[in-house]
Design an enzyme around this catalytic site. Sequence first.
Site, PDB file in Angstrom:
ATOM      1  N   ASP A  12      12.046   3.685  -3.399  1.00 52.38           N
ATOM      2  CA  ASP A  12      12.941   4.101  -2.306  1.00 52.38           C
ATOM      3  C   ASP A  12      12.418   3.558  -0.970  1.00 52.38           C
ATOM      4  O   ASP A  12      12.084   4.321  -0.077  1.00 52.38           O
ATOM      5  CB  ASP A  12      13.035   5.640  -2.266  1.00 52.38           C
ATOM      6  CG  ASP A  12      11.684   6.319  -2.067  1.00 52.38           C
ATOM      7  OD1 ASP A  12      10.627   5.671  -2.305  1.00 52.38           O
ATOM      8  OD2 ASP A  12      11.656   7.501  -1.662  1.00 52.38           O
ATOM      9  N   ASP A  17       6.285   1.892  -0.189  1.00 51.29           N
ATOM     10  CA  ASP A  17       6.906   1.196  -1.330  1.00 51.29           C
ATOM     11  C   ASP A  17       6.830  -0.316  -1.086  1.00 51.29           C
ATOM     12  O   ASP A  17       6.506  -1.095  -1.999  1.00 51.29           O
ATOM     13  CB  ASP A  17       8.397   1.561  -1.454  1.00 51.29           C
ATOM     14  CG  ASP A  17       8.639   3.041  -1.660  1.00 51.29           C
ATOM     15  OD1 ASP A  17       8.913   3.450  -2.784  1.00 51.29           O
ATOM     16  OD2 ASP A  17       8.557   3.786  -0.665  1.00 51.29           O
ATOM     17  N   ASN A  41      13.423   8.336   0.361  1.00 50.72           N
ATOM     18  CA  ASN A  41      13.075   8.212   1.783  1.00 50.72           C
ATOM     19  C   ASN A  41      14.320   8.104   2.661  1.00 50.72           C
ATOM     20  O   ASN A  41      14.330   8.581   3.796  1.00 50.72           O
ATOM     21  CB  ASN A  41      12.184   6.986   2.006  1.00 50.72           C
ATOM     22  CG  ASN A  41      10.783   7.213   1.480  1.00 50.72           C
ATOM     23  OD1 ASN A  41      10.281   8.333   1.528  1.00 50.72           O
ATOM     24  ND2 ASN A  41      10.160   6.164   0.972  1.00 50.72           N
ATOM     25  N   THR A 125       7.951   4.518  -7.584  1.00 47.59           N
ATOM     26  CA  THR A 125       7.328   4.941  -6.329  1.00 47.59           C
ATOM     27  C   THR A 125       8.280   5.772  -5.472  1.00 47.59           C
ATOM     28  O   THR A 125       8.084   5.908  -4.264  1.00 47.59           O
ATOM     29  CB  THR A 125       6.823   3.715  -5.534  1.00 47.59           C
ATOM     30  OG1 THR A 125       7.933   2.830  -5.315  1.00 47.59           O
ATOM     31  CG2 THR A 125       5.727   2.977  -6.288  1.00 47.59           C
ATOM     32  N   PHE A 166       6.489  14.980  -2.022  1.00 49.05           N
ATOM     33  CA  PHE A 166       7.878  14.610  -1.750  1.00 49.05           C
ATOM     34  C   PHE A 166       8.626  14.072  -2.978  1.00 49.05           C
ATOM     35  O   PHE A 166       9.713  14.565  -3.317  1.00 49.05           O
ATOM     36  CB  PHE A 166       7.916  13.567  -0.614  1.00 49.05           C
ATOM     37  CG  PHE A 166       9.301  13.093  -0.272  1.00 49.05           C
ATOM     38  CD1 PHE A 166      10.166  13.871   0.489  1.00 49.05           C
ATOM     39  CD2 PHE A 166       9.756  11.848  -0.710  1.00 49.05           C
ATOM     40  CE1 PHE A 166      11.445  13.435   0.807  1.00 49.05           C
ATOM     41  CE2 PHE A 166      11.034  11.401  -0.395  1.00 49.05           C
ATOM     42  CZ  PHE A 166      11.881  12.198   0.362  1.00 49.05           C
ATOM     43  N   ASN A 167       8.091  13.043  -3.651  1.00 48.19           N
ATOM     44  CA  ASN A 167       8.853  12.401  -4.739  1.00 48.19           C
ATOM     45  C   ASN A 167       9.197  13.384  -5.855  1.00 48.19           C
ATOM     46  O   ASN A 167      10.282  13.314  -6.446  1.00 48.19           O
ATOM     47  CB  ASN A 167       8.070  11.221  -5.341  1.00 48.19           C
ATOM     48  CG  ASN A 167       8.006  10.033  -4.400  1.00 48.19           C
ATOM     49  OD1 ASN A 167       8.825   9.905  -3.489  1.00 48.19           O
ATOM     50  ND2 ASN A 167       7.021   9.174  -4.610  1.00 48.19           N
ATOM     51  N   HIS A 239       0.154   5.807  -0.395  1.00 47.23           N
ATOM     52  CA  HIS A 239       0.633   6.441  -1.627  1.00 47.23           C
ATOM     53  C   HIS A 239       1.068   5.415  -2.678  1.00 47.23           C
ATOM     54  O   HIS A 239       0.470   5.303  -3.748  1.00 47.23           O
ATOM     55  CB  HIS A 239       1.824   7.342  -1.316  1.00 47.23           C
ATOM     56  CG  HIS A 239       1.559   8.392  -0.283  1.00 47.23           C
ATOM     57  ND1 HIS A 239       0.665   9.414  -0.478  1.00 47.23           N
ATOM     58  CD2 HIS A 239       2.087   8.583   0.954  1.00 47.23           C
ATOM     59  CE1 HIS A 239       0.663  10.188   0.586  1.00 47.23           C
ATOM     60  NE2 HIS A 239       1.509   9.711   1.469  1.00 47.23           N
ATOM     61  N   ASP A 240       2.168   4.727  -2.384  1.00 46.03           N
ATOM     62  CA  ASP A 240       2.806   3.904  -3.410  1.00 46.03           C
ATOM     63  C   ASP A 240       1.967   2.714  -3.887  1.00 46.03           C
ATOM     64  O   ASP A 240       1.993   2.391  -5.090  1.00 46.03           O
ATOM     65  CB  ASP A 240       4.186   3.440  -2.923  1.00 46.03           C
ATOM     66  CG  ASP A 240       5.139   4.622  -2.736  1.00 46.03           C
ATOM     67  OD1 ASP A 240       4.885   5.683  -3.343  1.00 46.03           O
ATOM     68  OD2 ASP A 240       6.116   4.486  -1.987  1.00 46.03           O
TER      69      ASP A 240
HETATM   70  C1  BDR Z   1       5.836   9.563  -1.181  1.00 44.72           C
HETATM   71  O1  BDR Z   1       6.936   9.969  -0.382  1.00 44.72           O
HETATM   72  C2  BDR Z   1       7.487   8.875   0.312  1.00 44.72           C
HETATM   73  O2  BDR Z   1       7.732   9.190   1.658  1.00 44.72           O
HETATM   74  C3  BDR Z   1       6.524   7.724   0.153  1.00 44.72           C
HETATM   75  O3  BDR Z   1       7.238   6.493   0.065  1.00 44.72           O
HETATM   76  C4  BDR Z   1       5.781   8.050  -1.121  1.00 44.72           C
HETATM   77  O4  BDR Z   1       6.436   7.502  -2.251  1.00 44.72           O
HETATM   78  C5  BDR Z   1       4.587  10.269  -0.693  1.00 44.72           C
HETATM   79  O5  BDR Z   1       4.728  11.656  -0.787  1.00 44.72           O
HETATM   80 CA    CA Z   2       8.192   5.847  -2.047  1.00 43.96          CA
END
Ligand code: BDR
Ligand code: CA
Length: 312
Positions: A12, A17, A41, A125, A166-167, A239-240
């Site tokens: 996203d 990403d 996102n 991701t 979040f994801n 993160h990703d």
């Molecule tokens: C995840 O949430 C998104 O904002 C980032 O792209 C990442 O995949 C981190 O919590």
């Molecule tokens: Ca992401």
Amino acid sequence: MAQKRAIILDGDPGHDDAIAWMLAAASDALQILAVTTVCGNQTVEKVSYNARRICTLLGIEAPVAAGRSTPLVSEAMNAPSVHGESGLDGPALPEPTMPLCELSSVALMAKVVSEYDGKVTIISTGPLTNTACFLLAHPELKEKLECISIMGGGIELGNWTPAAEFNILVDPEAAKVVFESGVPILMCGLDVTEKALILPQDFEAMRAIGGQVGQIVAEWLEFFYRFHKNIGYEGAPMHDPCAVAVLLRPELFDLREMCVQIETKGEYCRGATVGHNRKPPNARVAMGVDRAAFVQLLIDAADRLKNREVAI
Ligand code: BDR
Ligand code: CA
């Protein structure tokens, strides 16, 4: 040279990403079969546009298909506070040179997985909506998946709520389908990604590489750093990119086998990833990383793309 690992990039984009995809695009060990987008996102329209701009920048020639515009059950949730209104605010990017594929994300996943002569790895991701829909619609193709490498969750911490990342929070029902699928899972959650921090000297080192990709990635890193610094982080959590790096250099990560179960019903803990050893493991979970070597991996990737230049 060993056979390349065939991958689908499902995300996203999103700054992190995009940086994950840079790592994949620069690697000789990976062959990108398809790119699929998912609402997360930003809306699926925005992230699909971003995805095609990123592919144009990086020279990724695989088809790009748009996924669902909503999670399986819950309302869509976006993150403009992190990634901006466009989903990828910051430096100017090229206009896409490729159209959006006429297939849906799930149809494109099914096509490339069934046609590929070997096993395929999905790198997710974003929220797991597309991957779950693919597994539900095509259970016969599960055995053709080598693994699903996920950025999502956190055994010991959350970011959008005290319990959830979040994801996974965006689509816990999808995450449950994926973690219960029986397909081997590699999970990079907040336990590792909040240790994979980018500091100012790192984005300056990225900038010093020169070349269009290095400059743009340095801007993205700085953008991400400033947001996180303002909310109290020491650096920008990558993160990703961890979900790609763990495939390329697993020895840099502290990987532990666990049973990971997804909370879908909790009043306070919806979207939590509960990791334990009371049941047989379904995932290898990254709990730490060699930060310096990880940062070097990102810098080396940009260096490999240093001669690429497209019109902006
Ligand atoms: C995840 O949430 C998104 O904002 C980032 O792209 C990442 O995949 C981190 O919590
Ligand atoms: Ca992401």
